[in-house]
Design a protein around this motif. Structure first.
Motif, PDB file in Angstrom:
ATOM      1  N   UNK A 140      49.541  19.533   3.546  1.00  0.00           N
ATOM      2  CA  UNK A 140      50.435  19.573   4.716  1.00  0.00           C
ATOM      3  C   UNK A 140      50.199  18.439   5.714  1.00  0.00           C
ATOM      4  N   UNK A 141      49.083  17.698   5.545  1.00  0.00           N
ATOM      5  CA  UNK A 141      48.782  16.619   6.477  1.00  0.00           C
ATOM      6  C   UNK A 141      49.228  15.291   5.867  1.00  0.00           C
ATOM      7  N   UNK A 142      50.235  14.669   6.489  1.00  0.00           N
ATOM      8  CA  UNK A 142      50.862  13.487   5.901  1.00  0.00           C
ATOM      9  C   UNK A 142      50.070  12.215   6.228  1.00  0.00           C
ATOM     10  N   UNK A 143      48.853  12.143   5.654  1.00  0.00           N
ATOM     11  CA  UNK A 143      48.034  10.942   5.826  1.00  0.00           C
ATOM     12  C   UNK A 143      47.039  10.886   4.667  1.00  0.00           C
ATOM     13  N   UNK A 144      46.843   9.661   4.128  1.00  0.00           N
ATOM     14  CA  UNK A 144      45.967   9.509   2.976  1.00  0.00           C
ATOM     15  C   UNK A 144      44.525   9.914   3.267  1.00  0.00           C
ATOM     16  N   UNK A 145      44.111   9.863   4.516  1.00  0.00           N
ATOM     17  CA  UNK A 145      42.737  10.257   4.854  1.00  0.00           C
ATOM     18  C   UNK A 145      42.490  11.744   4.571  1.00  0.00           C
ATOM     19  N   UNK A 146      43.563  12.517   4.601  1.00  0.00           N
ATOM     20  CA  UNK A 146      43.424  13.960   4.356  1.00  0.00           C
ATOM     21  C   UNK A 146      43.755  14.337   2.916  1.00  0.00           C
ATOM     22  N   UNK A 147      43.868  13.356   2.023  1.00  0.00           N
ATOM     23  CA  UNK A 147      44.258  13.623   0.640  1.00  0.00           C
ATOM     24  C   UNK A 147      43.365  14.652  -0.050  1.00  0.00           C
ATOM     25  N   UNK A 148      42.026  14.554   0.043  1.00  0.00           N
ATOM     26  CA  UNK A 148      41.184  15.570  -0.623  1.00  0.00           C
ATOM     27  C   UNK A 148      41.432  16.984  -0.100  1.00  0.00           C
ATOM     28  N   UNK A 149      41.559  17.097   1.236  1.00  0.00           N
ATOM     29  CA  UNK A 149      41.811  18.415   1.821  1.00  0.00           C
ATOM     30  C   UNK A 149      43.178  18.932   1.385  1.00  0.00           C
ATOM     31  N   UNK A 150      44.183  18.051   1.427  1.00  0.00           N
ATOM     32  CA  UNK A 150      45.523  18.442   1.006  1.00  0.00           C
ATOM     33  C   UNK A 150      45.534  18.901  -0.447  1.00  0.00           C
ATOM     34  N   UNK A 151      44.796  18.180  -1.288  1.00  0.00           N
ATOM     35  CA  UNK A 151      44.780  18.511  -2.721  1.00  0.00           C
ATOM     36  C   UNK A 151      44.202  19.908  -2.945  1.00  0.00           C
ATOM     37  N   UNK A 152      43.109  20.222  -2.265  1.00  0.00           N
ATOM     38  CA  UNK A 152      42.506  21.547  -2.409  1.00  0.00           C
ATOM     39  C   UNK A 152      43.465  22.635  -1.931  1.00  0.00           C
ATOM     40  N   UNK A 153      44.078  22.424  -0.766  1.00  0.00           N
ATOM     41  CA  UNK A 153      45.008  23.416  -0.223  1.00  0.00           C
ATOM     42  C   UNK A 153      46.219  23.608  -1.130  1.00  0.00           C
ATOM     43  N   UNK A 154      46.765  22.504  -1.648  1.00  0.00           N
ATOM     44  CA  UNK A 154      47.942  22.595  -2.505  1.00  0.00           C
ATOM     45  C   UNK A 154      47.615  23.222  -3.852  1.00  0.00           C
ATOM     46  N   UNK A 155      46.406  22.977  -4.379  1.00  0.00           N
ATOM     47  CA  UNK A 155      46.005  23.594  -5.640  1.00  0.00           C
ATOM     48  C   UNK A 155      45.874  25.106  -5.481  1.00  0.00           C
ATOM     49  N   UNK A 156      45.328  25.529  -4.351  1.00  0.00           N
ATOM     50  CA  UNK A 156      45.227  26.964  -4.088  1.00  0.00           C
ATOM     51  C   UNK A 156      46.615  27.587  -4.029  1.00  0.00           C
TER      52      UNK A 156
END
Length: 260
Positions: free
Chosen positions: A169-185
């Motif tokens: 949900x965070x539209x920035x590449x710096x948050x890619x790892x966090x986004x990936x975990x949240x989206x996988x869940x």
């Protein structure tokens, strides 16, 4: 008539909740669930194919009228929920709705009817409600999960697929790892909740019928079985509709091509 005259209600319930199986461990197959799910799928295809072949433009018969009502209902539901253009969605939604509905409908057959007949033929166990078997419902939800992945690749490409799960949900590449975990869940929760929701409702309905048959004399079972069966018709239809709607919604989300 109770199957094999069980010594206790616990034994009776345990017997009815046991599948006819082959194999061991992970490779165990519930033959009864597979048989009834395939049989009901073939019956659905046969009836709808026959009605389509014999459809007339004049006054339709009762079966053709019923099929047309179901088809119109599913078609309007798909148009309201799926924003893209895809010829597979409406047939898929119709198949999902009718297949799940027919499998759920098996729950209205008296709990001892088919198991007793099977026992007379030498078959010790028989469960006739495929959607009360978690392996069947999770297999269907796994199919929906694979379609989600396929549709995401098809409509968004490899680059869009990567962005889908790294910039939300965070539209920035710096948050890619966090986004990936949240989206996988979120992604994994879709098939799990889809399969377990259907299984839980149908398993509970099956268990109530078994409890009524186990704890009440056969001549008075209808006092509770009939009201529950009438109410259960609503649950049967509603669960088939929910499974169909969520399938459409998930595929619509997968095919959405909004800018990231």
């Amino acid at each position: 008539m109770a199957v094999s005259s069980p010594d206790s209600p616990q034994e009776y319930i345990r017997h009815h909740l046991h599948n006819l199986q082959i194999g061991e461990g992970f490779w165990t197959l519930n033959i009864d669930s597979l048989f009834f799910s395939i049989l009901l799928g073939v019956i659905f295809l046969f009836i709808f194919h026959r009605v389509a072949r014999r459809a007339t433009s004049g006054v339709p018969g009762k079966l053709q009228c019923a099929v047309e009502l179901i088809f119109g209902f599913v078609d309007s539901t798909v148009k309201d929920m799926f924003s893209g253009q895809n010829k597979l969605i409406a047939p898929l939604a119709l198949t999902v709705f009718m297949w799940v509905f027919l499998m759920n409908l098996m729950d209205l057959i008296p709990v001892d009817f088919l198991p007793y007949a099977a026992q007379q033929a030498g078959i010790p166990y028989l469960r006739v409600v495929p959607t009360a078997d978690v392996s069947i419902t999770m297999s269907m939800s796994l199919g929906v999960f694979l379609l989600i992945i396929i549709y995401t690749f098809k409509y968004k490409g490899v680059k869009g697929f990567i962005k889908e799960y790294t910039l939300h949900p965070f539209n920035h590449w710096a948050f890619a790892p966090i986004n990936f975990v949240l989206e996988m869940v979120s992604l994994l929760a879709k098939p799990i909740s889809l399969g377990l929701r259907l299984f839980g409702n149908m398993y509970a309905g099956e268990l109530i019928f078994i409890l009524i048959a186990a704890l009440i004399p056969w001549w008075s079972q209808w006092i509770l079985s009939l009201p529950w069966a009438i109410f259960h018709i609503l649950i049967i239809t509603l669960q088939a509709f929910i499974f169909m709607v969520l399938t459409i919604v998930y595929l619509s989300m997968a095919s959405a091509t909004e800018d990231h």
